[in-house]
Design an enzyme around this catalytic site. Structure first.
Site, PDB file in Angstrom:
ATOM      1  N   LYS A  14      96.643  52.393  25.765  1.00 22.42           N
ATOM      2  CA  LYS A  14      96.873  51.596  26.980  1.00 22.42           C
ATOM      3  C   LYS A  14      95.895  50.429  27.107  1.00 22.42           C
ATOM      4  CE  LYS A  14      96.523  54.610  30.314  1.00 22.42           C
ATOM      5  NZ  LYS A  14      96.229  55.892  29.642  1.00 22.42           N
ATOM      6  N   ARG A  89      97.566  57.582  38.929  1.00 18.97           N
ATOM      7  CA  ARG A  89      97.459  58.793  38.114  1.00 18.97           C
ATOM      8  C   ARG A  89      97.870  60.039  38.881  1.00 18.97           C
ATOM      9  NH1 ARG A  89      93.259  56.571  34.472  1.00 18.97           N
ATOM     10  NH2 ARG A  89      92.695  58.039  32.849  1.00 18.97           N
ATOM     11  N   ARG A 128      87.776  57.005  18.443  1.00 13.99           N
ATOM     12  CA  ARG A 128      87.233  56.028  19.375  1.00 13.99           C
ATOM     13  C   ARG A 128      85.807  56.407  19.777  1.00 13.99           C
ATOM     14  NH1 ARG A 128      90.283  55.053  24.958  1.00 13.99           N
ATOM     15  NH2 ARG A 128      89.116  56.868  25.662  1.00 13.99           N
ATOM     16  N   ARG A 134      81.955  56.532  24.100  1.00 10.56           N
ATOM     17  CA  ARG A 134      82.204  56.852  25.511  1.00 10.56           C
ATOM     18  C   ARG A 134      81.802  58.290  25.802  1.00 10.56           C
ATOM     19  NH1 ARG A 134      87.916  54.893  27.953  1.00 10.56           N
ATOM     20  NH2 ARG A 134      87.803  56.937  28.940  1.00 10.56           N
ATOM     21  N   ARG A 145      90.971  66.034  29.702  1.00 10.00           N
ATOM     22  CA  ARG A 145      91.687  64.842  30.188  1.00 10.00           C
ATOM     23  C   ARG A 145      93.179  64.950  29.904  1.00 10.00           C
ATOM     24  NH1 ARG A 145      88.415  60.812  27.060  1.00 10.00           N
ATOM     25  NH2 ARG A 145      89.849  59.221  27.792  1.00 10.00           N
TER      26      ARG A 145
HETATM   27  P1  AMP Z   1      90.456  55.736  31.670  1.00  8.72           P
HETATM   28  O1  AMP Z   1      89.519  54.711  31.126  1.00  8.72           O
HETATM   29  O2  AMP Z   1      91.660  55.128  32.327  1.00  8.72           O
HETATM   30  O3  AMP Z   1      90.829  56.781  30.654  1.00  8.72           O
HETATM   31  O4  AMP Z   1      89.671  56.479  32.839  1.00  8.72           O
HETATM   32  C1  AMP Z   1      88.459  57.166  32.581  1.00  8.72           C
HETATM   33  C2  AMP Z   1      88.145  58.137  33.715  1.00  8.72           C
HETATM   34  O5  AMP Z   1      88.006  57.412  34.946  1.00  8.72           O
HETATM   35  C3  AMP Z   1      89.214  59.185  33.988  1.00  8.72           C
HETATM   36  O6  AMP Z   1      89.094  60.318  33.133  1.00  8.72           O
HETATM   37  C4  AMP Z   1      88.901  59.530  35.455  1.00  8.72           C
HETATM   38  O7  AMP Z   1      87.755  60.345  35.569  1.00  8.72           O
HETATM   39  C5  AMP Z   1      88.552  58.163  36.032  1.00  8.72           C
HETATM   40  N1  AMP Z   1      89.750  57.437  36.517  1.00  8.72           N
HETATM   41  C6  AMP Z   1      90.278  56.276  36.026  1.00  8.72           C
HETATM   42  N2  AMP Z   1      91.369  55.902  36.705  1.00  8.72           N
HETATM   43  C7  AMP Z   1      91.568  56.854  37.655  1.00  8.72           C
HETATM   44  C8  AMP Z   1      92.544  57.057  38.671  1.00  8.72           C
HETATM   45  N3  AMP Z   1      93.583  56.212  38.838  1.00  8.72           N
HETATM   46  N4  AMP Z   1      92.414  58.153  39.470  1.00  8.72           N
HETATM   47  C9  AMP Z   1      91.384  59.012  39.328  1.00  8.72           C
HETATM   48  N5  AMP Z   1      90.443  58.902  38.380  1.00  8.72           N
HETATM   49  C10 AMP Z   1      90.515  57.827  37.546  1.00  8.72           C
END
Ligand code: AMP
Length: 188
Positions: A14, A89, A128, A134, A145
């Site tokens: 994404k 989400r 990654r 990360r 996740r």
């Molecule tokens: P991502 O980079 O989109 O994979 O997001 C990394 C982490 O940020 C996720 O595992 C959540 O802990 C938090 N996070 C990101 N976007 C959201 C969202 N829309 N709702 C809740 N937590 C989020």
């Protein structure tokens, strides 16, 4: 004016595709994950509050991310369109987004789903981890996740799946450029 939601499990590409799409169409890239990581890096109050949540692989509260989005879409760079990456989400977030967009009279134009085989996802995320380092890319947190994705985010995608003419599912298995080409075809 394009207003996109890019959906798919963690590791489906994404973030990478979002950057390419936004660059090509001059729209704003809105990633709640990036916004939260920036808060953590700057050691803000919000950053301190969410740091352990991101590290655990669980979701930050709906209230926090909804507020981030409400403020973010008001910024001038969104006038030309935007792409949501990693939001909504949960069903509560999707409802809040619906309310926000219908209030402003700016409906979503495309929902693009990236589909990738589950074991490929784990491998991609572990790779990654080696490159980006990360904190949430350890195998245990990756599995968490994915579990959170299935329990909370999959139902949101299935809700958007019913929006004919707006929803497009794309095989995310190819190279970055191959996948991008398929997305561009849908956006044309
Ligand atoms: P991502 O980079 O989109 O994979 O997001 C990394 C982490 O940020 C996720 O595992 C959540 O802990 C938090 N996070 C990101 N976007 C959201 C969202 N829309 N709702 C809740 N937590 C989020």
């Amino acid at each position: 004016m394009a207003r996109l939601i890019l959906v798919g499990p963690p590791g489906s590409g994404k973030g990478t595709q979002a950057e390419k799409i936004c660059q090509a169409s001059s729209i704003a890239h809105i990633s709640t994950g990036n916004m939260l990581r920036e808060e953590i890096a700057s050691k803000s109050e919000l950053g301190k509050k969410v740091e352990s949540v991101l590290a655990s692989g669980k979701l930050v509260s709906d209230e926090i991310v909804i507020e981030l989005i409400q403020e973010r879409v008001k910024k001038p760079d969104c006038k030309n369109g935007f792409l949501l990456d990693g939001f909504p989400r949960t069903e509560t977030q999707a409802d809040a987004l619906d309310a926000l967009l219908s209030k402003s009279g700016i409906p979503i134009t495309h929902v693009i789903e990236l589909q990738v085989d589950e074991e490929d996802l784990v491998q991609r995320l572990l790779n990654r981890a080696k490159i980006e380092g990360r904190a949430d890319d350890t195998e245990e947190v990756i599995r968490k996740r994915l579990e959170v994705f299935h329990a909370q985010t999959k139902p949101v995608i299935d809700h958007y799946r019913k929006l004919s003419g707006v929803f497009h599912s794309i095989d995310g298995a190819g190279s970055v450029d191959e996948v991008f080409k398929k997305i561009e075809e849908k956006l044309r």
